[in-house]
Motif scaffolding. Structure first.
Motif, mmCIF file in Angstrom:
data_model
loop_
_atom_site.group_PDB
_atom_site.id
_atom_site.type_symbol
_atom_site.label_atom_id
_atom_site.label_comp_id
_atom_site.label_asym_id
_atom_site.label_seq_id
_atom_site.Cartn_x
_atom_site.Cartn_y
_atom_site.Cartn_z
ATOM 1 N N LEU A 78 5.873 -63.475 8.466
ATOM 2 C CA LEU A 78 5.958 -62.702 7.322
ATOM 3 C C LEU A 78 7.245 -63.205 6.376
ATOM 4 O O LEU A 78 7.106 -62.824 5.206
ATOM 5 N N LEU A 79 8.197 -64.123 7.060
ATOM 6 C CA LEU A 79 9.052 -64.695 6.035
ATOM 7 C C LEU A 79 8.013 -65.639 5.045
ATOM 8 O O LEU A 79 8.552 -65.845 4.050
ATOM 9 N N LEU A 95 8.676 -61.917 2.784
ATOM 10 C CA LEU A 95 9.488 -60.596 2.956
ATOM 11 C C LEU A 95 10.867 -60.972 3.215
ATOM 12 O O LEU A 95 11.203 -62.084 3.606
ATOM 13 N N THR A 96 11.567 -59.983 2.969
ATOM 14 C CA THR A 96 13.080 -60.023 3.278
ATOM 15 C C THR A 96 13.317 -59.642 4.805
ATOM 16 O O THR A 96 12.272 -59.128 5.252
ATOM 17 N N ALA A 101 11.557 -56.310 9.544
ATOM 18 C CA ALA A 101 11.980 -55.309 10.400
ATOM 19 C C ALA A 101 10.843 -54.281 10.397
ATOM 20 O O ALA A 101 10.656 -53.840 11.603
ATOM 21 N N ASN A 102 10.745 -53.824 9.267
ATOM 22 C CA ASN A 102 10.010 -52.621 9.021
ATOM 23 C C ASN A 102 8.532 -53.036 9.560
ATOM 24 O O ASN A 102 8.206 -52.094 10.246
ATOM 25 N N THR A 142 17.919 -57.731 14.760
ATOM 26 C CA THR A 142 16.678 -58.653 15.598
ATOM 27 C C THR A 142 16.046 -59.564 14.768
ATOM 28 O O THR A 142 15.959 -60.598 15.356
ATOM 29 N N VAL A 143 15.538 -59.185 13.553
ATOM 30 C CA VAL A 143 14.996 -60.404 12.538
ATOM 31 C C VAL A 143 15.902 -61.394 12.420
ATOM 32 O O VAL A 143 15.276 -62.540 12.670
ATOM 33 N N LYS A 144 17.117 -61.197 12.306
ATOM 34 C CA LYS A 144 18.253 -62.471 12.070
ATOM 35 C C LYS A 144 18.331 -63.323 13.193
ATOM 36 O O LYS A 144 18.292 -64.347 13.135
ATOM 37 N N VAL A 145 18.262 -62.695 14.509
ATOM 38 C CA VAL A 145 18.343 -63.360 15.564
ATOM 39 C C VAL A 145 17.252 -64.236 15.829
ATOM 40 O O VAL A 145 17.248 -65.500 16.315
#
Length: 89
Positions: free
Chosen positions: A40-41, A45-46, A51-52, A60-63
């Motif tokens: 997704l990155l 996507l941001t 996350a959505n 959690t995405v950042k982790v």
């Protein structure tokens, strides 16, 4: 109207990009959720959009991204994309 030469830039995606991404994810031993996050990155996507899509929190995405950064030996999100887009080393 002046007569200037025109330039066209054509960008073409590799047809085996998904295979290359899967190979890179296996090489760096990414979990399925880390791989999904990276995919997704790579789509641009941001963290919030990722996350959505994944139905998880942005934290959690950042982790997940931090774990991928460590596993790939890069220091930024751009570094992740560079490892994927560039030649496998």
């Amino acid at each position: 109207m002046p007569n200037y030469p025109a330039f066209v830039l054509l960008l073409e995606r590799s047809t085996n990009g998904a295979g290359e991404l899967a190979e890179i994810c296996m090489r760096f031993r990414l979990t399925p959720r880390e791989q999904e996050t990276v995919e997704l990155l790579f789509e641009g996507l941001t963290s919030k959009e990722i996350a959505n899509r994944m139905k998880i929190s942005a934290n959690t995405v950042k982790v997940f991204l931090r774990m991928v950064i460590v596993k790939m030996g890069v220091s930024t999100r751009s570094g992740i994309l560079g490892k994927i887009a560039g030649p496998i080393r």
